[in-house]
Design a protein around this motif. Sequence first.
Motif, mmCIF file in Angstrom:
data_model
loop_
_atom_site.group_PDB
_atom_site.id
_atom_site.type_symbol
_atom_site.label_atom_id
_atom_site.label_comp_id
_atom_site.label_asym_id
_atom_site.label_seq_id
_atom_site.Cartn_x
_atom_site.Cartn_y
_atom_site.Cartn_z
ATOM 1 N N PHE A 182 0.839 -1.190 0.000
ATOM 2 C CA PHE A 182 0.000 0.000 0.000
ATOM 3 C C PHE A 182 0.874 1.240 0.000
ATOM 4 C CE2 PHE A 182 0.465 -1.483 4.358
ATOM 5 C CZ PHE A 182 0.863 -0.344 5.047
ATOM 6 N N ILE A 183 0.223 2.380 -0.168
ATOM 7 C CA ILE A 183 0.887 3.676 -0.186
ATOM 8 C C ILE A 183 0.291 4.518 0.932
ATOM 9 C CG2 ILE A 183 1.243 5.779 -1.530
ATOM 10 C CD1 ILE A 183 0.934 3.964 -4.046
ATOM 11 N N ASP A 226 -4.670 6.869 -2.083
ATOM 12 C CA ASP A 226 -4.670 6.307 -3.432
ATOM 13 C C ASP A 226 -5.013 7.356 -4.495
ATOM 14 O OD1 ASP A 226 -7.362 6.536 -2.887
ATOM 15 O OD2 ASP A 226 -7.886 4.582 -3.682
ATOM 16 N N ILE A 227 -5.444 8.544 -4.086
ATOM 17 C CA ILE A 227 -5.698 9.626 -5.036
ATOM 18 C C ILE A 227 -4.981 10.878 -4.543
ATOM 19 C CG2 ILE A 227 -7.422 11.140 -6.094
ATOM 20 C CD1 ILE A 227 -9.423 8.868 -5.868
ATOM 21 N N TYR A 228 -4.157 11.448 -5.409
ATOM 22 C CA TYR A 228 -3.445 12.682 -5.110
ATOM 23 C C TYR A 228 -3.996 13.775 -6.013
ATOM 24 C CZ TYR A 228 -0.089 9.797 -2.616
ATOM 25 O OH TYR A 228 0.504 8.919 -1.742
ATOM 26 N N PHE A 241 -1.112 12.852 -15.549
ATOM 27 C CA PHE A 241 -2.227 12.501 -14.683
ATOM 28 C C PHE A 241 -2.728 11.116 -15.063
ATOM 29 C CE2 PHE A 241 -2.573 17.229 -14.637
ATOM 30 C CZ PHE A 241 -2.308 17.393 -13.278
ATOM 31 N N GLY A 242 -3.475 10.492 -14.158
ATOM 32 C CA GLY A 242 -4.061 9.196 -14.451
ATOM 33 C C GLY A 242 -3.629 8.127 -13.469
ATOM 34 N N LEU A 243 -3.958 6.888 -13.824
ATOM 35 C CA LEU A 243 -3.744 5.726 -12.965
ATOM 36 C C LEU A 243 -2.299 5.225 -13.067
ATOM 37 C CD1 LEU A 243 -5.085 3.629 -11.072
ATOM 38 C CD2 LEU A 243 -5.611 2.298 -13.129
ATOM 39 N N PRO A 252 -2.682 0.330 -7.037
ATOM 40 C CA PRO A 252 -2.922 1.500 -7.879
ATOM 41 C C PRO A 252 -2.956 2.793 -7.065
ATOM 42 C CG PRO A 252 -4.991 0.415 -7.406
ATOM 43 C CD PRO A 252 -3.912 -0.404 -6.747
ATOM 44 N N PHE A 253 -2.587 3.883 -7.732
ATOM 45 C CA PHE A 253 -2.814 5.228 -7.199
ATOM 46 C C PHE A 253 -2.942 6.169 -8.378
ATOM 47 C CE2 PHE A 253 1.747 5.009 -7.613
ATOM 48 C CZ PHE A 253 2.166 6.286 -7.950
#
Length: 145
Positions: free
Chosen positions: A12-13, A32-34, A119-121, A137-138
């Motif tokens: 994980f992050i 998971d989203i920046y 940007f993106g996955l 994923p992030f």
Amino acid sequence: MSPADASLASIFICERVLTEKDDVISAIRLVDIYRIPPLPPELTGPLFTKPIVQIVGVAQFRFLRIDGLEHSFQFQLDRPGGESTLVQEPFIATPSLGINGAPGGVNLIVPINVIVKEFGLHYLVALCDGVAVARTPFSFVPLNP
């Protein structure tokens, strides 16, 4: 032992990791989203063309069988456009035996400065002896004003 013998307990992050006195790790703010704001106008020039985000990658490699040999553990960053980059030198360790019959293993905790090229996955991939054993994923998304 092959990388296939590694069963990954987690990847994980997060923003930060604390290692307690008893060697238990505590992850702070799983992310998971920046949301990426635009660079301020005063930051111009070749050094300030892209934002940088610091993430902390955490992987817990666990092994059902311990062979007593050294193995390499590493993270790889996969970007939406197909670029893959190793993000640190391999961490070389001999997985340890678990306590009271629990699977033994290695924890990999690495702060990573990621340049926001697109940007993106994205994916953070955990490697054991150069073989991908798991990924998480992030996403980088633009901050809406």
